[in-house]
Scaffold this motif. Structure first.
Motif, mmCIF file in Angstrom:
data_model
loop_
_atom_site.group_PDB
_atom_site.id
_atom_site.type_symbol
_atom_site.label_atom_id
_atom_site.label_comp_id
_atom_site.label_asym_id
_atom_site.label_seq_id
_atom_site.Cartn_x
_atom_site.Cartn_y
_atom_site.Cartn_z
ATOM 1 N N ILE A 48 3.834 6.016 4.189
ATOM 2 C CA ILE A 48 4.310 4.697 4.620
ATOM 3 C C ILE A 48 5.792 4.520 4.275
ATOM 4 O O ILE A 48 6.549 3.929 5.042
ATOM 5 C CB ILE A 48 3.452 3.574 3.974
ATOM 6 C CG1 ILE A 48 1.962 3.785 4.312
ATOM 7 C CG2 ILE A 48 3.915 2.191 4.431
ATOM 8 C CD1 ILE A 48 1.001 3.029 3.403
ATOM 9 N N HIS A 49 6.207 5.080 3.152
ATOM 10 C CA HIS A 49 7.602 4.964 2.702
ATOM 11 C C HIS A 49 8.136 6.382 2.441
ATOM 12 O O HIS A 49 7.883 6.953 1.378
ATOM 13 C CB HIS A 49 7.697 4.112 1.442
ATOM 14 C CG HIS A 49 6.895 2.837 1.531
ATOM 15 N ND1 HIS A 49 5.646 2.700 0.953
ATOM 16 C CD2 HIS A 49 7.158 1.668 2.164
ATOM 17 C CE1 HIS A 49 5.175 1.480 1.217
ATOM 18 N NE2 HIS A 49 6.069 0.837 1.950
ATOM 19 N N PRO B 18 0.823 -1.213 0.000
ATOM 20 C CA PRO B 18 0.000 0.000 0.000
ATOM 21 C C PRO B 18 0.859 1.266 0.000
ATOM 22 O O PRO B 18 1.975 1.269 0.543
ATOM 23 C CB PRO B 18 -0.792 -0.126 1.305
ATOM 24 C CG PRO B 18 0.056 -0.971 2.188
ATOM 25 C CD PRO B 18 0.826 -1.899 1.292
ATOM 26 N N HIS B 19 0.365 2.303 -0.611
ATOM 27 C CA HIS B 19 1.044 3.601 -0.661
ATOM 28 C C HIS B 19 0.029 4.705 -0.419
ATOM 29 O O HIS B 19 -1.176 4.488 -0.537
ATOM 30 C CB HIS B 19 1.713 3.818 -2.020
ATOM 31 C CG HIS B 19 2.788 2.826 -2.338
ATOM 32 N ND1 HIS B 19 3.963 2.744 -1.627
ATOM 33 C CD2 HIS B 19 2.864 1.865 -3.303
ATOM 34 C CE1 HIS B 19 4.723 1.778 -2.141
ATOM 35 N NE2 HIS B 19 4.078 1.220 -3.158
ATOM 36 N N MET C 38 9.653 7.846 -0.815
ATOM 37 C CA MET C 38 8.829 8.065 -2.018
ATOM 38 C C MET C 38 8.322 9.502 -2.038
ATOM 39 O O MET C 38 7.500 9.887 -1.208
ATOM 40 C CB MET C 38 7.622 7.110 -2.030
ATOM 41 C CG MET C 38 7.993 5.647 -2.205
ATOM 42 S SD MET C 38 6.546 4.574 -2.036
ATOM 43 C CE MET C 38 5.554 5.101 -3.425
ATOM 44 N N CYS D 282 4.786 9.545 0.159
ATOM 45 C CA CYS D 282 4.030 8.416 0.700
ATOM 46 C C CYS D 282 4.310 8.357 2.189
ATOM 47 O O CYS D 282 5.469 8.299 2.607
ATOM 48 C CB CYS D 282 4.473 7.125 0.007
ATOM 49 S SG CYS D 282 3.826 5.636 0.800
#
Ligand SMILES: [Cu+2]
Length: 141
Positions: free
Chosen positions: A129-130, A90-91, A133, A127
């Motif tokens: 989550i990351h 997921p992003h 990104m 993003c």
């Protein structure tokens, strides 16, 4: 008695006819002015709806291999940008500078998110989550 009845009927018919005539006359002018008004009101309405029926400018960004592709784009104001996640992971597409920008929430595989950029400027996003990104959308007039 019969004569009085007939006189009454004549008065009613003539009076009714006169009332009908004046009502019709008033309706005529009223009708004309209202149709003119509605015509004039309808005209801008029609031109108002035309721009919305013209095709909207769009741009697409793919989220793949933990990256936005293309990461940096320049679009015209009013462009609808759509991100599609092609990763299994997921992003999110989240505006980075607290501007009124994209805020997708978590996007699963195959899910898309769209945001229409109505103000000019540079919109950095990432993003959540990351953190590696990142991307930018530059919006011009
Ligand atoms: Cu991500």
């Amino acid at each position: 008695m019969k004569k009085i009845l007939w006189i009454l009927i004549v008065i009613l018919v003539v009076g009714g006819g006169l009332i009908y005539y004046y009502a019709a006359k008033n309706n005529d002018t009223g009708y004309n002015s209202t149709t003119n008004n509605t015509n004039m009101k309808d005209m801008p309405k029609k031109t108002d709806t035309n721009p919305s029926t013209t095709p909207e400018a769009t741009s697409s960004i793919t989220i793949q291999n933990f990256a936005f592709s293309p990461a940096d784009i320049t679009v015209k104001k009013g462009t609808k940008v759509t991100w599609t996640n092609k990763d299994g992971a997921p992003h999110t597409v989240t505006e980075s500078d607290s501007q009124d920008g994209p805020a997708s929430g978590s996007l699963g595989n195959g899910q898309s998110y769209s945001f229409t950029f109505n103000t000019t400027g540079t919109f950095k996003y990432h993003c959540t989550i990351h953190s590696s990104m990142t991307g930018t959308v530059t919006v011009t007039d």
